[in-house]
Write a protein that holds these residues in place. Structure first.
Motif, PDB file in Angstrom:
ATOM      1  N   TYR A  49      11.298   8.283   2.901  1.00  0.00           N
ATOM      2  CA  TYR A  49      10.803   7.555   1.745  1.00  0.00           C
ATOM      3  C   TYR A  49      11.405   8.079   0.437  1.00  0.00           C
ATOM      4  O   TYR A  49      11.504   7.345  -0.549  1.00  0.00           O
TER       5      TYR A  49
ATOM      6  N   ASN B 282      -2.324  -4.261  -3.672  1.00  0.00           N
ATOM      7  CA  ASN B 282      -3.082  -3.027  -3.885  1.00  0.00           C
ATOM      8  C   ASN B 282      -4.235  -3.259  -4.856  1.00  0.00           C
ATOM      9  O   ASN B 282      -4.133  -4.056  -5.782  1.00  0.00           O
TER      10      ASN B 282
ATOM     11  N   ALA C 254       0.816  -1.219   0.000  1.00  0.00           N
ATOM     12  CA  ALA C 254       0.000   0.000   0.000  1.00  0.00           C
ATOM     13  C   ALA C 254       0.847   1.265   0.000  1.00  0.00           C
ATOM     14  O   ALA C 254       0.478   2.271  -0.607  1.00  0.00           O
ATOM     15  N   GLY C 255       2.001   1.218   0.679  1.00  0.00           N
ATOM     16  CA  GLY C 255       2.853   2.397   0.729  1.00  0.00           C
ATOM     17  C   GLY C 255       3.359   2.835  -0.624  1.00  0.00           C
ATOM     18  O   GLY C 255       3.702   4.002  -0.828  1.00  0.00           O
TER      19      GLY C 255
ATOM     20  N   SER D  55       1.631   3.135  -3.259  1.00  0.00           N
ATOM     21  CA  SER D  55       0.628   3.981  -3.912  1.00  0.00           C
ATOM     22  C   SER D  55       0.300   5.241  -3.127  1.00  0.00           C
ATOM     23  O   SER D  55      -0.385   6.128  -3.640  1.00  0.00           O
ATOM     24  N   GLN D  56       0.784   5.331  -1.899  1.00  0.00           N
ATOM     25  CA  GLN D  56       0.439   6.493  -1.076  1.00  0.00           C
ATOM     26  C   GLN D  56       0.980   7.795  -1.650  1.00  0.00           C
ATOM     27  O   GLN D  56       0.353   8.837  -1.529  1.00  0.00           O
TER      28      GLN D  56
ATOM     29  N   TYR E 277      -3.282   7.879  -2.812  1.00  0.00           N
ATOM     30  CA  TYR E 277      -4.189   6.842  -2.341  1.00  0.00           C
ATOM     31  C   TYR E 277      -3.942   6.550  -0.864  1.00  0.00           C
ATOM     32  O   TYR E 277      -2.860   6.811  -0.336  1.00  0.00           O
ATOM     33  N   VAL E 278      -4.944   5.957  -0.217  1.00  0.00           N
ATOM     34  CA  VAL E 278      -4.875   5.722   1.226  1.00  0.00           C
ATOM     35  C   VAL E 278      -4.227   4.378   1.524  1.00  0.00           C
ATOM     36  O   VAL E 278      -4.183   3.484   0.679  1.00  0.00           O
ATOM     37  N   ASN E 279      -3.738   4.249   2.770  1.00  0.00           N
ATOM     38  CA  ASN E 279      -3.289   2.944   3.233  1.00  0.00           C
ATOM     39  C   ASN E 279      -4.482   2.228   3.861  1.00  0.00           C
ATOM     40  O   ASN E 279      -5.604   2.736   3.887  1.00  0.00           O
TER      41      ASN E 279
ATOM     42  N   GLY F  71       7.125  -0.573  -0.190  1.00  0.00           N
ATOM     43  CA  GLY F  71       5.854  -0.011   0.255  1.00  0.00           C
ATOM     44  C   GLY F  71       5.008  -0.994   1.020  1.00  0.00           C
ATOM     45  O   GLY F  71       3.789  -0.915   1.008  1.00  0.00           O
TER      46      GLY F  71
ATOM     47  N   GLU G  10      -6.380   4.183   6.699  1.00  0.00           N
ATOM     48  CA  GLU G  10      -7.260   5.261   6.250  1.00  0.00           C
ATOM     49  C   GLU G  10      -8.448   4.727   5.467  1.00  0.00           C
ATOM     50  O   GLU G  10      -9.544   5.296   5.503  1.00  0.00           O
TER      51      GLU G  10
END
Length: 476
Positions: A264, A110, A27-28, A30-31, A35-37, A193, A40
């Motif tokens: 990051y 994701n 997920a990280g 795409s943050q 986008y949310v993790n 991520g 969120e």
């Protein structure tokens, strides 16, 4: 760049060249695109349950609570997923760097479509698989396959969201697990991520470890170091540091090499360094010669031929736009080096793209040529400029196309090597590079500066110039 980051780039580069590098994106990844993790994503769900998502560590259980509370109706969960990941977002620089590299395998938990979009933007054929029906079908001439093991935003009802989904995953999605096992065994996956809290991933990694404990392929993982938050007590910070240390030992047990970053943004620096190193293997030879200046046509063509042959013998990938008086010599040099070495003549050795001579479509011919040049320069790490003139209305003039290619090289971070000794536009560009070095706009070592001087020395023979070019290419 930290020494650990340099070593990581070395390892990734080796796997990239062997065709064994794959990506596992969490997920990280795409943050950065907005986008949310997971936390969120489920915040509104927690509110509906009168729970605080910041206090929860088992987010899969949180989704299950909501599913159970509403009589096993996941409409709200599906709506939340679609709402969170359907908004327009552009791939990040990390997405685009990886898409430009020859990486054929992507895994992700994701739901969004950023990986697919970045690959398509890089003009690659993408084979996306997010359900069992997709696995036995192979898209024709695909460049990359993207396994979306938790599903896709456009099909929320089939997405893995709840604990029920996770518990049934090894039964209902066993072919996906088998495919990932195969890649974990045969490839080096770069985990990026990712928080490693996914229960399915833990299940798969643990079984691969048990089955292949003595002879398994190691993968790579980039993790951000624990930072002390504003107002956080020293005791709480030390506790989180200890927890991360234990967590990393588990990753090592699963066969992952952990590399730390402080921020990051350093991940982007690592990926840029990897791309830069890969592109350095590709050399673009820019040249056109109606008049070979102080040399005969035979001398000029032999110089280009020997240069292309020597570069190819050093395992450089040669790119060429097949310029007048130069293109044939480039092709002949690479072919001879390839045949004598017993290699296959393919795109890993030579990419030749003659410029179109007619533009019957909507784009003007000069626009087509500019787009063509830009695409070729994005694939190179080094650009060599030789000769550079053409005949216009009976008069020999410097090549404006070579000037454009030089500007594109600078724009795309391609290292320019104008060979001033060959005259015409190459001489003009050589003077500019020398000035850029002297002004500090182009920082090079004294050794490289001396080699550049040699490229414009009219007292040197073309054989001596060729040797200086080869030394320069090796140094950079």
């Amino acid at each position: 760049m930290e020494q650990a980051h340099i070593k990581l780039v070395d390892r990734l580069y080796k796997e990239l060249l062997s065709g064994s590098l794959g990506i596992f994106a969490g997920a990280g990844f795409s943050q950065g695109a907005g986008y949310v993790n997971w936390k969120e994503l489920l915040r509104p769900i927690a509110v509906d349950l009168d729970l605080d998502v910041d206090e929860e560590t088992d987010l899969v259980a949180l989704a299950q609570y909501h599913f159970t509370k509403h009589g096993e109706n996941r409409n709200r969960l599906n709506h939340q997923l679609v709402e969170a990941f359907s908004k327009d977002a552009e791939p990040t620089e990390n997405h685009r760097i990886l898409a430009r590299l020859p990486i054929a395998t992507y895994w992700t938990t994701n739901y969004d479509r950023l990986i697919e979009k970045s690959l398509k933007d890089a003009h690659k054929v993408v084979d996306v698989k997010y359900c069992l029906d997709h696995l036995p079908i192979t898209k024709y001439r695909r460049d990359a396959v993207v396994f979306k093991m938790h599903g896709d935003v456009e099909h929320p009802n089939d997405a893995v969201l709840t604990r029920d989904d996770c518990e049934r995953y090894h039964l209902e999605m066993a072919p996906f697990i088998d495919a990932l096992k195969g890649d974990l065994i045969s490839k080096t996956l770069l985990f990026i991520g990712f928080s490693f809290t996914d229960p399915n991933l833990d299940y798969i990694l643990s079984r691969v470890r048990v089955l292949y404990e003595k002879n398994r392929k190691q993968s790579e993982c980039i993790l951000r170091r624990v930072h002390r938050g504003n107002g956080e007590s020293q005791e709480r910070f030390e506790y989180r540091k200890r927890k991360q240390e234990f967590f990393e030992r588990e990753l090592v047990r699963y066969g992952l090499i952990v590399t730390h970053v402080n921020e990051y943004e350093e991940i982007t620096d690592i990926l840029r360094a990897l791309e830069s190193r890969y592109r350095r293997q590709s050399v673009f030879i820019s040249g056109a010669a109606y008049d070979y200046g102080p040399f005969t046509a035979q001398e000029g063509e032999l110089f280009v031929f020997e240069l292309a042959k020597d570069l190819s013998r050093r395992d450089k990938r040669i790119l060429s736009g097949f310029g007048l008086g130069v293109g044939s010599a480039v092709v002949a040099g690479v072919i001879e080096a390839t045949v004598k070495a017993g290699h296959a003549l393919n795109d890993d050795r030579l990419v030749v793209r003659p410029f179109p001579q007619a533009g019957p479509g909507e784009m003007a011919l000069d626009e087509l040529w500019s787009a063509y040049r830009a695409d070729m320069l994005k694939r190179a790490g080094t650009a060599i400029f030789v000769f550079g003139d053409k005949l216009i209305d009976g008069e020999v003039v410097p090549s404006s196309g070579m000037r454009e290619e030089f500007n594109l090289a600078l724009k795309n971070g391609v290292f320019p090597i104008p060979v001033g000794r060959t005259g015409a536009m190459a001489k003009e560009l050589w003077n500019e590079v020398i000035k850029r070095i002297d002004d500090g706009k182009m920082k090079v070592s004294p050794e490289i500066r001396e080699l550049f001087e040699q490229l414009g020395d009219d007292a040197r023979t073309l054989d001596e110039i060729r040797i200086s070019i080869l030394k320069l290419v090796a140094l950079i």
